[in-house]
Design a protein around this motif. Structure first.
Motif, PDB file in Angstrom:
ATOM      1  N   TYR A   7       0.870  -1.182   0.000  1.00 28.13           N
ATOM      2  CA  TYR A   7       0.000   0.000   0.000  1.00 28.13           C
ATOM      3  C   TYR A   7       0.898   1.220   0.000  1.00 28.13           C
ATOM      4  N   TYR A  21      -4.300   6.578  -3.958  1.00 30.42           N
ATOM      5  CA  TYR A  21      -3.789   5.473  -3.151  1.00 30.42           C
ATOM      6  C   TYR A  21      -3.414   4.311  -4.065  1.00 30.42           C
ATOM      7  N   VAL A 195      -7.471  -6.091   5.453  1.00 27.59           N
ATOM      8  CA  VAL A 195      -7.122  -4.667   5.625  1.00 27.59           C
ATOM      9  C   VAL A 195      -8.344  -3.794   5.407  1.00 27.59           C
ATOM     10  N   THR A 197      -8.855   0.122   4.808  1.00 28.02           N
ATOM     11  CA  THR A 197      -8.280   1.445   4.601  1.00 28.02           C
ATOM     12  C   THR A 197      -9.444   2.418   4.705  1.00 28.02           C
ATOM     13  N   ILE A 388      -6.062  -5.517   9.946  1.00 33.79           N
ATOM     14  CA  ILE A 388      -5.234  -4.303   9.916  1.00 33.79           C
ATOM     15  C   ILE A 388      -6.111  -3.110   9.554  1.00 33.79           C
ATOM     16  N   ILE A 390      -5.806   0.794   8.229  1.00 33.42           N
ATOM     17  CA  ILE A 390      -4.964   1.885   7.728  1.00 33.42           C
ATOM     18  C   ILE A 390      -5.834   3.133   7.624  1.00 33.42           C
ATOM     19  N   MET A 403      -5.893   5.749  14.187  1.00 29.09           N
ATOM     20  CA  MET A 403      -5.027   4.614  14.541  1.00 29.09           C
ATOM     21  C   MET A 403      -5.227   4.209  16.004  1.00 29.09           C
ATOM     22  N   SER A 413      -2.668  -1.299  13.642  1.00 32.43           N
ATOM     23  CA  SER A 413      -2.874  -0.066  12.884  1.00 32.43           C
ATOM     24  C   SER A 413      -1.597   0.748  12.844  1.00 32.43           C
ATOM     25  N   VAL A 416       0.167   5.824   8.015  1.00 32.15           N
ATOM     26  CA  VAL A 416       0.956   5.731   6.781  1.00 32.15           C
ATOM     27  C   VAL A 416       0.672   6.993   5.977  1.00 32.15           C
ATOM     28  N   VAL A 422       4.031   0.496   2.546  1.00 31.50           N
ATOM     29  CA  VAL A 422       4.011  -0.533   3.582  1.00 31.50           C
ATOM     30  C   VAL A 422       3.660  -1.886   2.976  1.00 31.50           C
ATOM     31  N   LEU A 424       1.682  -5.182   3.565  1.00 26.26           N
ATOM     32  CA  LEU A 424       0.516  -5.595   4.360  1.00 26.26           C
ATOM     33  C   LEU A 424       0.366  -7.109   4.414  1.00 26.26           C
ATOM     34  N   PRO A 429       1.232  -4.077   9.502  1.00 28.87           N
ATOM     35  CA  PRO A 429       1.885  -3.329   8.422  1.00 28.87           C
ATOM     36  C   PRO A 429       3.358  -3.094   8.743  1.00 28.87           C
TER      37      PRO A 429
END
Lengths: 558, 558
Positions: A7, A21, A195, A197, A388, A390, A403, A413, A416, A422, A424, A429
């Motif tokens: 990521y 992203y 994940v 995000t 996770i 993000i 986070m 978390s 970033v 990172v 994942l 991360p």
């Protein structure tokens, strides 16, 4: 080496704006990539005077273009789609989005002559787009623009949910509701969510968010209570709000007139794509001007104080034949985005001078946010149970707070920010690279780097003023007796009351008369000496050191 | 002709800042005058780049200086006393104020070499200052700085109450409480209150104001709850808040360190004038750096994001040997003044990057305002029962709202903005003149008029960039073949990818070659033609039109 899932935010992480992203999967350094969103942000006088638009620096992605599979656009806000027209030809890959977003994306592509066949209109889940190692689904979420989508991105390393911008709204008026059952299913398919995000914009808002639908009654009551002309402003892209406002106007027995190109463009796109139905008939500004004031409601652009939008024009005077008067009512059905306070207040005062009654949304009666508040974010963490988290779409303080919210629930978390890559793949991360990133400015018709020095020079001229010195060296390597000085943005005179330019000229003439021929012969030395004297004299006279440009003309040289 | 009572704001009416209000009594055009307050306001990049301070234009008062009796300063905030040092020599009359205000006014006078004996320190009511036809009393009110005063101004036409900045605080921690009994008496003496000129800052705040004293417990709880270093910022002049914060620190077992010159200066003045007693002992930054983090509390300047203040320095890095770390806590015990959001947010993000936990006063727990809210204003209207209400200390929207509040109670009221002279002799205010007013800028060490064009040129250079063209005409009235172009704040290249300056030079060379000798001979014509071509080429290349400075050097001419 094992394949990995990476990521890399290039914009939007550490700022609110210009989202971009990158996700990748494959052998380290050879991952296949996708880009989610390609937005702009707006400049301001403090840090980017004269700049029309700000975009993420895609240098890294351009250098790795052969690895890029596709771009996915989550929704039609400028900070998610605004850079598509200007930046697509640096990437040259297909762009996927849903229909309404596509209508807006198409305008961007057209404006900059990009090939429209690269814009791929897709439907929501269960439809799946294959992009290299990724399988991507658009999943409807509620937001302040119709047809916002989260992305469910399946990779060999697991499922990513990229939230896009969203709120938990079960009754969004226009567009799709947030559907917890659907998300419950998504979270439980296969191995669940690896994940998340996630939008962080409102992480500091402590109360649960409110639905767009709660505004209908207050807005109707408001319009009913006004006697003369009613004007309401909101974000042009908030189609649901435009409908609620227009419905309130009609229910209160008024004719509705839309003012502002952005707003009409948005309504057209929404009607043409079938997103918006039953929008009341509107009248033209000419028709509005000819009706009794108590029978008219204007819905206008410019809620953020934009100088050329309808709100600002109405605050300054007549606009398209319409003029506000004593006893009219003006409603901001919007919040002021931090940084826009000064221009918004300027509009309010302009309206106040005309005797217009002002109403804002400060207490929340006339506006709801389009982003998930802190308890809503927690609800989503609980619903999706990601391994996770993000945080994205936030300034550093938002990302950090988000986070900590995740960590308090035992979710891995990490903050970033733009340019940090990172990995994942594992349980948490891990930072694996830091790539060059930054901002690109649209200045007039030219794209320049934020660090090119152009804007720095503008800011310096604005703060310090500018002195220009012109020296002519004759065929015999002797300076002509008069140095010519022009100043711009500097007081005409200072301490001694003599004209500043003449004071500088006198000092320079004296210097040139006695200057060492070796200095005279050397452009760099001569320029440096002239700059120093100019700054010294100006400092003595007016207490500040200007920017100095020296032009040396050598009559013999050519 | 009958004598009349006049009111003329020169600053502060139609803006929040640079207060300066004139009252006069006598024959029309020959009224004897007094000035209440002489403050500054601060510039910003949008409208006044590079400007250090903004002051009211006192042209009218200077022209009528022989009629001016005295200046009265209500309290020591910059927007009430800040222009005294720079502007006193335009007025040259005695300046009256109370002791603490006087200590701050003295610093202003000293800084600019004004005669200190013109500063007259007076005591509060019942003391009376005679100033021509006026008899003036300073009456203590509560505010966010000690020793704020309203003025009771008696004239042959009746009693004026000039509220100054105030709130209704019965327990202000430092300085005097608002005393309703005292004001009740003032309202009932003689013929009662003819005119109330009244602070309008918080007219849009719907709830009753809260006392400074309510903050003590929440602030103590806050400091007790923190584990590592605690930093709190607030307005340097809010001596009561500084004391509450310092007391909280000490009660929580911490050593207190003050960072920032403005704050230490304010504490010194307050202690020396006897306003402040029992302020805890403080330690130096060096001592603070050597203590365990959990035993230190810093109280720092820069709550509004000022670039050079302690808050900003701590957000950027090390400051006086101190550096914030992961787990430290930073409290904004202040609200952000509209327009300062961007720099404040920048500090918050800088602190977030260091892992510092952020706390603000957005929900009111850690800050109270220094101004009377809407219900407080109504209470004052009821208490004083003025015949006429003149709203002051507000932008237009505040003044208008305050006027409507008064009118709803049957009080005569009018919005009177800077430069408007009203006659208050009759039952209602009546506009009798409009005088030239405006703003004066301190730029470096020079005072310039806001309309002089200096700042306009700076803004234009910042938005458009600057191109400088240098043309040499030889002894035979022929231009030398090369025009020399330098640019500043412009992209180096545009559409054609050729250097922009060379593109302009090429076009100008072509023009000069074929130019009519009559154009060449005429400075104005030649300059205009060169400017036009330069702007045209730049527009084609980069899509914007720069500011252009043309220098024509004629070798024969001199």
């Amino acid at each position: 080496m094992a394949d990995r899932l990476i990521y890399l935010p290039l914009g939007g992480a550490g700022e609110i704006g210009m989202n971009a992203y990158v996700y990748g999967y494959g052998q380290p350094g050879r991952e296949r990539l996708i880009l989610v969103d390609l937005g702009v942000t707006f400049g301001d006088m403090d840090s980017s005077p004269g700049i029309d638009l700000i975009m993420p620096d895609l240098r890294w992605l351009e250098a790795n273009r052969d690895r890029l599979e596709a771009v996915f656009i989550t929704h039609g806000h400028e900070d998610h789609v605004g850079a598509l027209g200007l930046m697509w030809n640096r990437l040259k890959v297909p762009v996927y989005c849903r229909k309404f977003t596509g209508a807006l994306a198409r305008l961007k592509m057209e404006e900059h002559g990009q090939p429209l066949d690269q814009l791929k209109i897709v439907t929501a889940r269960p439809a799946v787009i294959e992009a290299g190692p990724f399988r991507v689904q658009f999943v409807p979420v509620s937001h302040s623009i119709p047809e916002s989508a989260a992305l469910v991105i399946d990779s060999p390393a697991g499922r990513i949910v990229h939230s896009g911008d969203f709120k938990l709204d079960g009754t969004p008026i226009v567009g799709e509701a947030f559907d917890p059952i659907l998300w419950h299913d998504i979270a439980r398919e296969g191995r669940g969510i690896k994940v998340l995000t996630c939008d962080s914009t409102n992480v500091f808002s402590p109360n649960p968010g409110r639905s767009e639908a709660v505004l209908a009654n207050p807005l109707l009551d408001f319009v009913m209570a006004q006697k003369q002309m009613v004007v309401a402003t909101t974000f042009a892209s908030n189609v649901a709000r435009l409908k609620t406002l227009a419905d309130a106007g009609v229910a209160a027995g008024r004719q509705v007139c839309l003012l502002g190109r952005a707003m009409r463009r948005m309504i057209t796109a929404a009607v043409e794509t079938g997103i918006l139905t039953n929008f009341p008939n509107t009248i033209s500004p000419e028709q509005a001007a000819n009706l009794p004031r108590g029978q008219v409601m204007l819905i206008v652009t410019g809620s953020q104080g934009e100088r050329r939008a309808a709100s600002a024009q109405l605050a300054r005077g007549r606009y398209l034949g319409l003029e506000l008067k004593e006893g009219d009512s003006f409603l901001f059905s919007s919040r002021t985005i931090p940084g826009n306070e000064r221009p918004v207040i300027r509009i309010m005062n302009g309206l106040s001078e005309k005797g217009v009654n002002l109403f804002d949304a400060e207490d929340g009666t006339f506006h709801v946010s389009g982003h998930a508040n802190r308890p809503d974010l927690e609800a989503v963490h609980d619903l999706l149970k990601p391994q996770i988290l993000i945080p994205m779409h936030g300034e550093h303080m938002h990302l950090r707070e988000h986070m900590m919210l995740g960590r308090a629930k035992g979710i891995q978390s990490m903050v970033v920010t733009n340019g940090t890559m990172v990995d994942l793949t594992g349980d948490a991360p891990r930072v694996v690279d830091q790539v060059d990133t930054g901002r690109v400015y649209l200045d007039g018709t030219v794209l320049i780097g934020a660090m090119d020095g152009v804007v720095r020079d503008r800011i310096r001229m604005a703060l310090n003023g500018h002195a220009m010195v012109n020296v002519i060296i004759d065929e015999d390597e002797r300076p002509l007796p008069d140095a010519w000085v022009e100043t711009m943005g500097l007081p005409a005179q200072g301490r001694t009351r003599a004209p500043l330019d003449q004071q500088i000229e006198a000092e320079l003439a004296e210097f040139l008369e006695r200057a060492d021929p070796r200095t005279i012969a050397d452009d760099a030395k001569l320029e440096e000496a002239i700059r120093k004297i100019t700054r010294q004299v100006t400092m003595e006279e007016i207490g500040k050191k200007p920017e100095v440009t020296v032009v040396i003309s050598r009559l013999a040289a050519e």
